[in-house]
Design a protein around this motif. Structure first.
Motif, PDB file in Angstrom:
ATOM      1  N   LEU A  51       0.824  -1.196   0.000  1.00  0.00           N
ATOM      2  CA  LEU A  51       0.000   0.000   0.000  1.00  0.00           C
ATOM      3  C   LEU A  51       0.868   1.259   0.000  1.00  0.00           C
ATOM      4  N   GLY A  52       0.500   2.200  -0.851  1.00  0.00           N
ATOM      5  CA  GLY A  52       1.182   3.488  -0.865  1.00  0.00           C
ATOM      6  C   GLY A  52       0.745   4.331   0.319  1.00  0.00           C
ATOM      7  N   PRO A  53       1.422   5.466   0.531  1.00  0.00           N
ATOM      8  CA  PRO A  53       1.144   6.273   1.722  1.00  0.00           C
ATOM      9  C   PRO A  53      -0.321   6.718   1.818  1.00  0.00           C
ATOM     10  N   VAL A  54      -0.897   7.143   0.725  1.00  0.00           N
ATOM     11  CA  VAL A  54      -2.282   7.621   0.799  1.00  0.00           C
ATOM     12  C   VAL A  54      -3.211   6.440   1.088  1.00  0.00           C
ATOM     13  N   GLN A  55      -2.938   5.324   0.476  1.00  0.00           N
ATOM     14  CA  GLN A  55      -3.754   4.129   0.707  1.00  0.00           C
ATOM     15  C   GLN A  55      -3.657   3.677   2.158  1.00  0.00           C
ATOM     16  N   ARG A  56      -2.441   3.695   2.680  1.00  0.00           N
ATOM     17  CA  ARG A  56      -2.257   3.300   4.079  1.00  0.00           C
ATOM     18  C   ARG A  56      -2.989   4.257   5.015  1.00  0.00           C
ATOM     19  N   ALA A  57      -2.904   5.533   4.696  1.00  0.00           N
ATOM     20  CA  ALA A  57      -3.567   6.537   5.535  1.00  0.00           C
ATOM     21  C   ALA A  57      -5.077   6.322   5.547  1.00  0.00           C
ATOM     22  N   PHE A  58      -5.648   6.005   4.400  1.00  0.00           N
ATOM     23  CA  PHE A  58      -7.095   5.754   4.351  1.00  0.00           C
ATOM     24  C   PHE A  58      -7.468   4.580   5.243  1.00  0.00           C
ATOM     25  N   MET A  59      -6.625   3.564   5.227  1.00  0.00           N
ATOM     26  CA  MET A  59      -6.907   2.394   6.053  1.00  0.00           C
ATOM     27  C   MET A  59      -6.764   2.743   7.536  1.00  0.00           C
TER      28      MET A  59
END
Ligand code: FES
Ligand code: FES
Lengths: 184, 830
Positions: free
Chosen positions: A95-103
């Motif tokens: 997961l990229g940073p934005v994806q990780r942040a959403f999670m």
């Protein structure tokens, strides 16, 4: 009443570099970029919520700029570099940073609007890696979400910025409020 | 120790897929399928004179065109039932004049958007080309649009339904009219709420494949009720139900609209797939969603109340005129909820609820998140504010005096709720909720702030609203839990998911019950191949219904695991516990391989006596590997192979969650722009399974509430054209319109179910219109009686107020009242 004929509409050959991979497609002139990505190239991560340019679910990056793929004809971006949500992962596929942040911030519920937010935010944070909560809210101001009430998406923007700073080893100026609890 | 999972705000199991574009929503499936588009009625009310397809026939890529006549011919040739009206899903004795649509319009259309012709083509672009070339001739009839026209009944929607009245229903407890007449004080309020809609970001969609060799039909649909769609398809298409599989893939939001079924498209697409022997798909576009799915909320209301000097209700009469659109597939659920849930946390004294459910030539009305509760809450909370103003009391004081007290629980209202069961509140602590809300928003210090703001030339107001929400309605849900021989746990429940995080929430429950790490639990929802019995996802019922069913099924599995392990370890089951997926003797330190513990994976192997080995694990369960008495059968008489169980949860009645919201707004003295300065929520949905998910549900609900109060409405012209059928014109809130929500929780467990939980899905939206009406009234000094409200409407109200057409409020935050006394001060110092 069932005449079965093949399509004979005039088509065009286009090539796009999608998420770093050269892809080719033969499409009619009226084919939307959103449909081309989804149905010709099988990248169904890009979603369509309105097909009239208002919701932002179909946002992809065209040569790095966020654009609404439902308002673009595929032939008009022939030769461009396209980044979709599938391409917002880290190079190793995690997961990229934005994806990780959403999670981490519970920035999504049904997930239908999410790809458009992720591409939009990824592009935004490249321009402004250190947003305030107000700027984070502003940054997502053109995308519709019916599930989350946006609060956790704002938090996700801030958290993604933080992750990116951590990863670049740059503590940066801590933006006010991070993680789950955005406060007005 | 395994960390207890229930109550933990863990991240969601479904997210990694969804954030990387690996979700599978309806239109992501069926890449090679034929595509469908519909010719839909452009008129609100018309007779179909004829349909001419001549021009359309030579479009390249056309596969088939179907009209009502084709459905009739199919019924005649086979045993399908497509030419009959769609089912009336929820009949009710008071629904004396029900009417449902045909899958494709028969002779008449009754709203703009009603499907008339179905076109199947090689792709959607071509299908729409074909639609453009089909000529339908209509004889236009007068349209009935809006409640006034429906009530007036100069024209009828259906010529054989007098007065446009589908239903008239009265529920009464005590003699409300007499109680009101005898009361020391009386008030009467006329209120109105306009139409809005669920408006999920993903519209509806159906994709069907017929396997002619296997004679099975598989249908994917973006639904909230997969098992019911399956039953409906089997009945309509005359396919044995065992040959029909229905799957809800990832669903991009529902909020109620997707609980209606079968939509015309849900029977037509599978029918075309069977007929053509090809995969067929239809994906709704946004305009279609506006004009051919469902709306909600539109009501006119009249409240009459009688009360004593303290503001206690003695009698209440509530009349509702409910606009249900052109057809009534979902029965009377919405107005029944409005006229029962109006009571909120209060004791109304004698109560009489009455509604008329009326036909109009507009899109059908079926539940949208809140499902009639926002309107009921609006009526009661406007009434509470009116009583407070009339008596010069603080608005919280009047509410407090009317609350049902915690010691009065369970509280029986003596009415029948939407599930046909008694309206009996199971538990709740309303005074505690109000105290929390007042503390959170700073109710008692607001007057000071308001005065200060006024001195600066600003107008601010505070409002609050309370609600009680019947959640977790029956009849039942079930769950299947199985421990695989790998130690993985798979769970299935029949109801569907539209983004509420059910896969995470149910995994947390099962992980706790079984004593396994949550990462090892995988949950499937809405797939009739995995679980065939279910009702659906609505009425904030999943955590209550499927949550408890999963807990019960997991308990059965646990008991079986302990029994098998106790035989293998030769200890009493009561001495065993399951920790981190290992059954072990209590109090003995873990030592893998010792005779004091056995992994669940091994227990799963032992639970299924085998003849054949396919791997090393299985070899341990084969006939020469297991010992045991040769006198007893390998599977005991009332036992079953496998470490799995099914169980169901069926509650006696609904469980009642509650909450209270407060908002502070600022209205621009010049432009009448309405700005939300703060929004506070206190909420009690019993025990929390995943607080983060609950919080997310509240945020999302509030956002829809803000939309419904300040922005969203369906604008029909007098001819029945929906003028704002796009995201350009229907103002769904963006991030700039939605306030940051401040939340606090109370947890009053439900005594009705094993987990002590109540539903949380709809809560956020219910009181929003009432809260904003209260706050704007407070800021402006006159009562707001109609929602939603736009700045231009507020501006007009101000002008009417200035002209003396609207009476002023007497008591306002930070105001000296008409009689020159500071009203709030008196009552605030309790
Ligand atoms: S689908 Fe492109 S903006 Fe909505
Ligand atoms: S998460 Fe469902 S629309 Fe945004």
């Amino acid at each position: 009443m069932t005449p079965d004929r093949g399509p004979t509409e005039q088509t065009h050959d286009i090539s796009l570099t999608v998420n770093g991979v050269l892809r080719q497609a033969r499409v009619p002139a009226r084919r939307l970029l959103s449909d081309c990505l989804r149905h010709d190239l099988g990248l169904t991560g890009t979603h369509v919520g309105c097909e009239h340019g208002v919701c932002g679910a179909c946002t992809v990056l065209v040569n790095g700029q966020p654009m609404r793929s439902c308002l673009l004809l595929a032939v008009s971006v022939d030769g461009s570099e396209i980044t979709t949500v599938e391409g917002c992962t880290d190079p190793d596929g995690s997961l990229g940073p934005v994806q990780r942040a959403f999670m981490e911030c519970h920035g999504l519920q049904c997930g239908f609007c999410t790809p458009g937010f992720i591409t939009t935010i990824a592009a935004y944070l490249r321009r402004n890696p250190n947003p305030t909560p107000e700027q984070a809210r502003e940054a997502i101001g053109g995308n519709l979400c019916r599930c989350t009430g946006y609060q956790n998406i704002v938090a996700s923007v801030l958290r993604a910025a933080e992750i990116m700073r951590e990863e670049s080893g740059d503590a940066g100026v801590p933006a006010a409020g991070h993680g789950r609890g955005e406060r007005a | 120790m395994t960390t207890r999972m229930i109550g933990e705000p863990i991240p969601r199991r479904e997210d990694p897929r969804l954030v990387t574009g690996q979700g599978r929503y309806l239109d992501d499936l069926g890449a090679g399928a034929l595509q469908v588009a519909f010719v839909r009625s452009p008129h609100a009310h018309a007779r179909i004179v004829d349909i001419d397809v001549t021009d359309a026939l030579d479009v390249d890529g056309l596969v088939a065109i179907y009209t009502y006549e084709d459905l009739a011919a199919a019924d005649e040739a086979g045993s399908s039932h497509l030419s009959e009206p769609l089912p009336l899903l929820i009949p009710h004795p008071d629904l004396t004049h029900p009417r449902t649509a045909y899958p494709l319009a028969r002779d008449e259309v009754n709203h703009v958007g009603e499907p008339v012709v179905m076109v199947v083509a090689t792709d959607r672009y071509v299908a729409e080309d074909v639609c453009d070339r089909i000529r339908v001739n209509y004889e236009v009839l007068p349209a009935v649009v809006g409640l006034d026209a429906a009530i007036e009944a100069t024209h009828l929607v259906h010529p054989d339904i007098p007065g446009n009245i589908g239903a008239h229903m009265v529920q009464e407890r005590g003699d409300a009219r007499a109680a009101i007449a005898a009361a020391p004080h009386r008030l009467e309020l006329d209120l109105e709420i306009e139409r809005s809609a669920s408006m999920p970001m993903e519209g509806r969609g159906v994709y069907a494949r017929w396997d002619a060799d296997d004679r099975t039909l598989r249908v994917y649909t973006s639904t909230q009720a997969a098992t019911s769609v399956r039953a409906a398809i089997a009945a309509k298409l005359a396919v044995p139900i065992d040959r029909v599989e229905v799957i809800a893939p990832d669903v991009g939001g529902g909020f109620g609209v997707k609980v209606v079924h079968p939509w015309p498209e849900e029977v037509l697409i599978p029918w075309a797939a069977m007929r053509l022997g090809r995969e067929v798909k239809w994906t709704e576009d946004r305009r279609e969603h506006f004009i051919s799915s469902a709306h909600e909320r539109g009501q006119k209301q009249k409240v009459r109340v009688g009360f004593d000097d303290d503001g206690r209700l003695l009698g209440m009469e509530f009349q509702v005129w409910h606009d249900h659109g052109a057809y009534t597939p979902y029965g009377l659920i919405v107005p029944i909820i409005t006229t029962t849930q109006v009571l909120g946390p209060y004791k109304p004294g004698a109560y009489r609820g009455e509604f008329w459910s009326l036909y109009t030539n507009t899109v059908i009305v079926t539940p949208y998140r809140g499902a009639g509760r926002p309107q009921g809450c609006f009526a009661m909370e406007r009434t509470m504010d009116a009583i407070a103003d009339y008596l010069g009391l603080d608005r919280t004081v009047v509410r407090e005096r009317n609350f049902i007290q915690p010691e009065e629980m369970p509280y029986d209202h003596g009415l029948v709720f939407q599930d046909g069961r008694g309206l009996v509140y199971d538990s709740g602590n309303y005074p505690a909720l109000l105290d929390k809300l007042k503390a959170l928003v700073g109710w008692d210090s607001f007057a000071e702030y308001a005065e200060q703001a006024r001195a600066e030339g600003r107008r601010v107001g505070i409002g609050l609203a309370c609600y009680v929400e019947g959640t977790g309605v029956g009849p039942y849900e079930g769950a299947h839990v199985r421990v695989e021989t790998t130690g993985e746990v798979v769970v299935a429940t029949g109801l569907t998911t539209q983004g509420q995080g059910h896969q995470t929430m149910l995994a947390q429950i099962v992980a706790d019950e079984l004593g396994v790490p949550v990462e090892r639990v995988t949950v499937t929802t809405g797939d009739t191949r995995r679980f065939k019995y279910a009702v659906g996802t609505f009425a904030s019922r999943t955590a209550v219904m499927s949550g408890n069913a999963a807990a019960l099924a997991a308990r059965k599995v646990r008991a079986k695991a302990l029994r098998i392990a106790s035989e293998a370890l030769e200890v009493d089951p009561s001495d065993l516990e399951i920790v981190d997926g290992v059954v072990r003797v209590r109090g003995v330190p873990s030592s893998p391989g010792a005779k004091t513990e056995i992994p669940l994976s091994t227990v799963a192997v032992l639970s299924n006596p085998l003849r054949y080995a396919f791997d090393a694990e299985a070899a341990r369960a084969t006939q020469f590997a297991v010992g045991g008495s040769s006198e007893e059968p390998p599977v005991a008489e009332d036992d079953e192979p496998g470490l799995e169980a099914v169980d169901y949860y069926s509650p006696p009645r609904s469980t009642f969650a509650a909450g209270m919201h407060a908002a502070i707004v600022e209205t621009d003295p010049e432009t009448a722009e309405i700005k939300v300065l703060r929004y506070c929520v206190v909420h009690d949905c019993g025990n929390l399974i995943n607080p983060r998910i609950v919080e997310g549900q509240i945020h999302g609900g509030v956002a829809q509430g803000v939309g419904g109060a300040l922005y969203e409405r369906m604008v029909y012209d007098s001819a029945g054209q929906l003028l704002n059928a796009s995201f350009m014109d229907f103002l769904m809130p963006y991030a700039s319109e939605v306030p940051t929500v401040e939340t606090d929780h109370l947890q009053t467990p439900s005594p009705l179910n094993p987990l002590g939980v109540k539903g949380a899905g709809e809560a956020g939206v219910i009181p929003a219109a009432a809260v904003f009406a209260s706050a704007i009234s407070d800021a402006e000094g006159f009562a707001i009686t109609r929602m939603p409200i736009s700045p231009s409407e507020l501006f007009e109200l101000r002008e009417r107020f200035a002209a003396g057409e609207i009476p002023p409020l007497r008591s306002r935050s930070g105001h000296i009242s008409g009689e020159g006394r500071f009203v709030r001060a008196k009552e605030d110092s309790r």
